[in-house]
Design a protein around this motif. Structure first.
Motif, mmCIF file in Angstrom:
data_model
loop_
_atom_site.group_PDB
_atom_site.id
_atom_site.type_symbol
_atom_site.label_atom_id
_atom_site.label_comp_id
_atom_site.label_asym_id
_atom_site.label_seq_id
_atom_site.Cartn_x
_atom_site.Cartn_y
_atom_site.Cartn_z
ATOM 1 N N MET A 88 0.829 -1.206 0.000
ATOM 2 C CA MET A 88 0.000 0.000 0.000
ATOM 3 C C MET A 88 0.864 1.258 0.000
ATOM 4 N N TRP A 89 2.016 1.178 0.675
ATOM 5 C CA TRP A 89 2.980 2.300 0.609
ATOM 6 C C TRP A 89 3.430 2.501 -0.831
ATOM 7 N N TYR A 90 3.758 1.392 -1.527
ATOM 8 C CA TYR A 90 4.168 1.486 -2.927
ATOM 9 C C TYR A 90 3.044 2.072 -3.786
ATOM 10 N N THR A 91 1.811 1.579 -3.583
ATOM 11 C CA THR A 91 0.707 2.029 -4.442
ATOM 12 C C THR A 91 0.332 3.492 -4.182
ATOM 13 N N SER A 92 0.723 4.036 -3.026
ATOM 14 C CA SER A 92 0.496 5.473 -2.814
ATOM 15 C C SER A 92 1.309 6.274 -3.842
ATOM 16 N N TYR A 93 2.445 5.715 -4.277
ATOM 17 C CA TYR A 93 3.233 6.367 -5.316
ATOM 18 C C TYR A 93 2.566 6.215 -6.686
ATOM 19 N N VAL A 94 1.821 5.122 -6.866
ATOM 20 C CA VAL A 94 1.042 4.963 -8.102
ATOM 21 C C VAL A 94 0.015 6.104 -8.195
ATOM 22 N N LEU A 95 -0.658 6.385 -7.078
ATOM 23 C CA LEU A 95 -1.629 7.488 -7.041
ATOM 24 C C LEU A 95 -0.932 8.831 -7.281
ATOM 25 N N TRP A 96 0.257 8.970 -6.705
ATOM 26 C CA TRP A 96 1.042 10.200 -6.928
ATOM 27 C C TRP A 96 1.359 10.361 -8.416
ATOM 28 N N MET A 97 1.712 9.252 -9.090
ATOM 29 C CA MET A 97 2.014 9.303 -10.526
ATOM 30 C C MET A 97 0.790 9.721 -11.337
ATOM 31 N N VAL A 98 -0.381 9.204 -10.953
ATOM 32 C CA VAL A 98 -1.636 9.591 -11.613
ATOM 33 C C VAL A 98 -1.828 11.102 -11.490
ATOM 34 N N ASN A 99 -1.609 11.621 -10.279
ATOM 35 C CA ASN A 99 -1.795 13.047 -9.996
ATOM 36 C C ASN A 99 -0.808 13.911 -10.782
ATOM 37 N N VAL A 100 0.474 13.563 -10.703
ATOM 38 C CA VAL A 100 1.514 14.387 -11.333
ATOM 39 C C VAL A 100 1.434 14.325 -12.860
ATOM 40 N N SER A 101 1.143 13.147 -13.429
ATOM 41 C CA SER A 101 1.036 13.026 -14.890
ATOM 42 C C SER A 101 -0.037 13.962 -15.438
ATOM 43 N N SER A 102 -1.135 14.109 -14.691
ATOM 44 C CA SER A 102 -2.221 14.994 -15.117
ATOM 45 C C SER A 102 -1.921 16.450 -14.778
ATOM 46 N N GLY A 103 -1.323 16.668 -13.587
ATOM 47 C CA GLY A 103 -1.093 18.031 -13.106
ATOM 48 C C GLY A 103 0.113 18.718 -13.711
ATOM 49 N N ILE A 104 1.003 17.966 -14.358
ATOM 50 C CA ILE A 104 2.256 18.552 -14.863
ATOM 51 C C ILE A 104 2.004 19.528 -16.020
ATOM 52 N N TRP A 105 0.809 19.430 -16.631
ATOM 53 C CA TRP A 105 0.494 20.333 -17.743
ATOM 54 C C TRP A 105 0.176 21.742 -17.263
ATOM 55 N N VAL A 106 -0.136 21.895 -15.969
ATOM 56 C CA VAL A 106 -0.375 23.240 -15.422
ATOM 57 C C VAL A 106 0.927 24.062 -15.423
ATOM 58 N N PRO A 107 2.058 23.528 -14.894
ATOM 59 C CA PRO A 107 3.302 24.297 -15.021
ATOM 60 C C PRO A 107 3.744 24.489 -16.472
ATOM 61 N N VAL A 108 3.462 23.502 -17.351
ATOM 62 C CA VAL A 108 3.800 23.654 -18.776
ATOM 63 C C VAL A 108 3.054 24.862 -19.353
ATOM 64 N N SER A 109 1.754 24.963 -19.036
ATOM 65 C CA SER A 109 0.943 26.092 -19.495
ATOM 66 C C SER A 109 1.482 27.415 -18.954
ATOM 67 N N ASN A 110 1.885 27.413 -17.675
ATOM 68 C CA ASN A 110 2.425 28.636 -17.070
ATOM 69 C C ASN A 110 3.749 29.049 -17.709
ATOM 70 N N VAL A 111 4.583 28.070 -18.056
ATOM 71 C CA VAL A 111 5.858 28.378 -18.723
ATOM 72 C C VAL A 111 5.602 29.017 -20.089
ATOM 73 N N ILE A 112 4.620 28.477 -20.827
ATOM 74 C CA ILE A 112 4.348 28.956 -22.193
ATOM 75 C C ILE A 112 3.565 30.269 -22.194
ATOM 76 N N PHE A 113 2.473 30.299 -21.388
ATOM 77 C CA PHE A 113 1.537 31.434 -21.470
ATOM 78 C C PHE A 113 1.611 32.403 -20.285
ATOM 79 N N GLY A 114 2.338 32.029 -19.226
ATOM 80 C CA GLY A 114 2.407 32.884 -18.044
ATOM 81 C C GLY A 114 1.211 32.733 -17.126
ATOM 82 N N LYS A 115 0.298 31.795 -17.476
ATOM 83 C CA LYS A 115 -0.861 31.500 -16.619
ATOM 84 C C LYS A 115 -1.421 30.128 -17.001
ATOM 85 N N ASP A 116 -2.343 29.607 -16.180
ATOM 86 C CA ASP A 116 -2.932 28.295 -16.446
ATOM 87 C C ASP A 116 -4.078 28.439 -17.443
ATOM 88 N N THR A 117 -3.904 27.863 -18.630
ATOM 89 C CA THR A 117 -4.962 27.898 -19.656
ATOM 90 C C THR A 117 -5.472 26.496 -19.988
#
Length: 519
Positions: A88-117
């Motif tokens: 279960m400790w290991y699978t908590s990292y699986v959930l973290w991967m789900v979160n970060v894979s989806s959420g990483i596009w927010v900083p990408v948007s901020n780098v490109i556009f200066g805000k979350d689009t």
């Protein structure tokens, strides 16, 4: 050559870097405002300090074992209990991967556009492939690419984590200094007025007002903010004069972290008026950090008499810098954590325990087959959540809730095992904090119940507000993965018993210390 020991200051810094996460501050302010502060203090007293002492005792007693938390639970309770807790400790990292894979596009948007689009993104103008659905598809492609490179043994990119970590520390210092300058420039006035006890008691977020269960559910965010302390268990014997310095180091580090979180939340209020900046539907748990940091830059400009156009330029510029820093940190962490926790649990357990070829490791020690199975599970979870409908706000709320619950539940296995560990005979007790069995029992169960009730409130609360989907996904992670772990181990037991060999519970079943949580 004599191993160099950690001094008190080095120990405090190691604990601090393992636990403290800047992202917890803007998210906590968004969820509760100043009312988040008391819950960080409560979580520190009821969870962080006693749990840190428990893992320190475990780590000292089993310092010659290489299995980390698996060894502690295996020797204290038994191999099946240890495997389920570690899985279960290991699978908590699986959930973290789900979160970060989806959420990483927010900083990408901020780098490109200066805000979350990201909420406005769509593929070929299609309404169906827009918003959270498009982010889900992009997250799956991103995760497949990361898995491909990691399966080739290319893990050197993880060095960007240290660059990101240093930069995040710089951001903390900038926020402290910049906020103090702004407070002085405004003659001591805060953008979000602080009304003493009333502000500490009443959440600024309307969703938390008048709902005791919603307020109590916030403690999971505070508990999550203290995650990563399981990694300090191995530091006891690397510390100078551990009997004196280790308890002192934990208490000082805990106070610094608690005070740090409380102070930074207060300082966010000094430049962020809640209603004006965070009071709209476009703000999510995925982008709130970037919104607050953009506002920080704009307010500095405003304090020094900059024009509105200059303030906007500062906001977009700083959003890009902050997003770039977070992108480096998240990318480095992702490259490491896609294989590291999985490699530990595969390498350390009997190969026969895993179905098919999952337990096999390729040249270079990479568990390639298991990594692609992990990739499939993460991809399916991303698509199920992202195509489940609702707004971007809910999308990130579900992902964050899943990670918070998933990462705090395994700690219950360790704290519940502690009283049993205390009863063990013939164990090295050279480092002891809990002097009696009674104190071990009390604090073991206090920490376990704190985690249990906090997670129960966090899981139930959305359903009481009509948000059954968040409740379902929050509960599904620990339940499904706990059941899978039980099935895997029971199947292994039956096979070994059929062969007449008995079940191994040796401490050699896991080869490395658990990695520290990445916030």
């Amino acid at each position: 050559m004599k191993e160099k020991k950690l001094g008190l200051m080095s120990l405090i810094l190691m604990i601090f870097t393992s636990v403290y996460g800047f992202n917890n501050i803007p998210r906590s302010y968004y969820l509760m405002g100043y009312a988040a502060i008391p819950w960080f203090v409560i979580a520190g007293i009821l969870f962080f300090i006693p749990f840190a002492f428990m893992v320190a005792e475990f780590g000292s007693a089993f310092r010659n074992e290489t299995g980390g938390m698996y060894s502690w639970m295996c020797k204290s309770v038994g191999p099946k209990y240890a495997f389920i807790g570690t899985f279960m400790w290991y699978t908590s990292y699986v959930l973290w991967m789900v979160n970060v894979s989806s959420g990483i596009w927010v900083p990408v948007s901020n780098v490109i556009f200066g805000k979350d689009t990201t909420a406005t993104w769509s593929l070929f103008g299609s309404h169906f492939l827009s918003g959270s659905r498009l982010l889900g598809i992009m997250a799956v492609i991103f995760f497949i690419v990361i898995t491909y490179f990691d399966s080739k043994g290319i893990d050197k990119i993880s060095t960007v984590t240290s660059v990101g970590g240093t930069a995040v520390l710089t951001i903390n210092i900038m926020v402290v200094i910049g906020s103090i300058i702004m407070i002085i420039a405004r003659g001591g006035q805060l953008q979000q007025p602080f009304a003493g006890f009333e502000s500490l008691k009443t959440p600024l977020n309307a969703a938390y007002q008048g709902s005791p269960i919603a307020i109590l559910s916030f403690i999971v965010y505070a508990l999550f903010a203290y995650g990563g302390i399981e990694a300090v268990g191995g530091l006891v014997d690397k510390t100078e004069n551990p009997k004196k310095n280790f308890p002192k180091g934990i208490v000082i580090a805990a106070l610094v972290i608690v005070v740090g979180y409380a102070t930074l939340i207060m300082l966010v209020g000094s430049f962020t008026n809640y209603k004006q900046i965070l009071g709209n539907d476009e703000i999510t748990l995925g982008n709130v950090s970037y919104v607050i940091m953009s506002n920080f830059a704009a307010e500095i400009g405003k304090a020094f008499g900059a024009t509105p156009a200059t303030q906007l330029a500062l906001a977009h510029g700083f959003a890009r810098v902050y997003a770039c820093i977070m992108l480096l940190a998240l990318m480095g962490a992702m490259f490491t954590l896609v294989y590291s926790p999985l490699k530990q649990i595969i390498d350390g357990t009997p190969k026969e325990l895993w179905p098919g070829k999952m337990g096999e490791t390729a040249e270079g020690g990479m568990p390639k087959n298991a990594m692609w199975i992990q990739c499939t599970i993460v991809s399916v979870m991303i698509l199920l959540i992202s195509f489940g409908g609702d707004t971007m706000q809910q999308f990130f709320l579900i992902l964050t809730a899943m990670v918070n619950v998933g990462m705090t539940v395994p700690y219950m296995f360790i704290s519940f095992a502690f009283p049993k560990f205390k009863k063990m005979k013939d164990v090295d007790r050279s480092f002891v904090v809990f002097k009696s069995q009674a104190s071990a029992n009390i604090w073991g169960y206090v920490v376990t119940l704190t985690l249990l009730f906090a997670n129960a409130f966090a899981i139930i609360q959305p359903a009481l507000d009509g948000d059954v989907k968040t409740t379902f996904w929050s509960l599904s992670g620990p339940v499904i993965f706990g059941f899978v772990a039980w099935v895997i181990y029971t199947r292994y037991e039956k096979r070994i018993l059929a062969q007449g060999d008995g079940v191994s519970g040796s401490s050699e079943e896991v080869s490395e210390e658990p990695v520290a949580q990445t916030e």
